[in-house]
Design a protein around this motif. Structure first.
Motif, PDB file in Angstrom:
ATOM      1  N   UNK A 185      15.597 -28.857   5.832  1.00  0.00           N
ATOM      2  CA  UNK A 185      14.991 -29.251   4.562  1.00  0.00           C
ATOM      3  C   UNK A 185      13.476 -29.362   4.720  1.00  0.00           C
ATOM      4  N   UNK A 186      12.801 -28.264   4.408  1.00  0.00           N
ATOM      5  CA  UNK A 186      11.338 -28.216   4.430  1.00  0.00           C
ATOM      6  C   UNK A 186      10.878 -27.820   3.034  1.00  0.00           C
ATOM      7  N   UNK A 187       9.637 -28.103   2.693  1.00  0.00           N
ATOM      8  CA  UNK A 187       9.169 -27.752   1.352  1.00  0.00           C
ATOM      9  C   UNK A 187       9.335 -26.269   1.002  1.00  0.00           C
ATOM     10  N   UNK A 188       9.169 -25.403   1.998  1.00  0.00           N
ATOM     11  CA  UNK A 188       9.262 -23.975   1.707  1.00  0.00           C
ATOM     12  C   UNK A 188      10.676 -23.406   1.805  1.00  0.00           C
ATOM     13  N   UNK A 189      11.641 -24.224   2.184  1.00  0.00           N
ATOM     14  CA  UNK A 189      13.032 -23.761   2.296  1.00  0.00           C
ATOM     15  C   UNK A 189      13.599 -23.420   0.911  1.00  0.00           C
ATOM     16  N   UNK A 190      14.343 -22.327   0.857  1.00  0.00           N
ATOM     17  CA  UNK A 190      14.999 -21.932  -0.394  1.00  0.00           C
ATOM     18  C   UNK A 190      16.392 -22.549  -0.446  1.00  0.00           C
ATOM     19  N   UNK A 191      17.016 -22.437  -1.613  1.00  0.00           N
ATOM     20  CA  UNK A 191      18.401 -22.934  -1.737  1.00  0.00           C
ATOM     21  C   UNK A 191      19.314 -22.205  -0.756  1.00  0.00           C
ATOM     22  N   UNK A 192      19.070 -20.911  -0.558  1.00  0.00           N
ATOM     23  CA  UNK A 192      19.865 -20.148   0.410  1.00  0.00           C
ATOM     24  C   UNK A 192      19.643 -20.665   1.828  1.00  0.00           C
ATOM     25  N   UNK A 193      18.392 -20.989   2.158  1.00  0.00           N
ATOM     26  CA  UNK A 193      18.071 -21.502   3.494  1.00  0.00           C
ATOM     27  C   UNK A 193      18.852 -22.774   3.814  1.00  0.00           C
ATOM     28  N   UNK A 194      19.018 -23.626   2.803  1.00  0.00           N
ATOM     29  CA  UNK A 194      19.721 -24.898   3.039  1.00  0.00           C
ATOM     30  C   UNK A 194      21.187 -24.829   2.595  1.00  0.00           C
ATOM     31  N   UNK A 195      21.621 -23.604   2.270  1.00  0.00           N
ATOM     32  CA  UNK A 195      23.021 -23.340   1.910  1.00  0.00           C
ATOM     33  C   UNK A 195      23.497 -24.234   0.767  1.00  0.00           C
ATOM     34  N   UNK A 196      22.706 -24.254  -0.302  1.00  0.00           N
ATOM     35  CA  UNK A 196      23.026 -25.044  -1.482  1.00  0.00           C
ATOM     36  C   UNK A 196      23.532 -24.103  -2.564  1.00  0.00           C
ATOM     37  N   UNK A 197      24.865 -24.038  -2.717  1.00  0.00           N
ATOM     38  CA  UNK A 197      25.439 -23.153  -3.728  1.00  0.00           C
ATOM     39  C   UNK A 197      25.398 -23.814  -5.109  1.00  0.00           C
TER      40      UNK A 197
END
Length: 76
Positions: A20-32
């Motif tokens: 969880x970083x500011x530049x992380x995308x929903x895909x990066x954090x596996x948030x469906x």
């Protein structure tokens, strides 16, 4: 606000805190899309911030989610 979002994502939705970083995308954090609905409900119940799941789905990064949260939590 970022720390509050991190806490909800990691504790309630089991997202790795390191991811969880500011530049992380929903895909990066596996948030469906189902997790986004749950996040919307958690933001309302935990922080009294009303952000729709549709708005959260449009947010491309964690920073965008935080910006939405800050906008919606601002008192007029």
């Amino acid at each position: 606000m970022l720390e509050q979002l991190k806490e909800i994502l990691s504790n309630k939705l089991k997202v790795s805190p390191e991811a969880i970083t500011p530049e992380a995308t929903r895909d990066d954090i596996e948030l469906d899309s189902l997790a986004v609905v749950e996040l919307s409900l958690l933001l309302k119940s935990e922080l009294d911030i009303d952000v729709s799941d549709d708005d959260l789905l449009e947010a491309e990064t964690v920073a965008d989610m935080v910006a939405l949260m800050e906008t919606r939590s601002a008192k007029v």
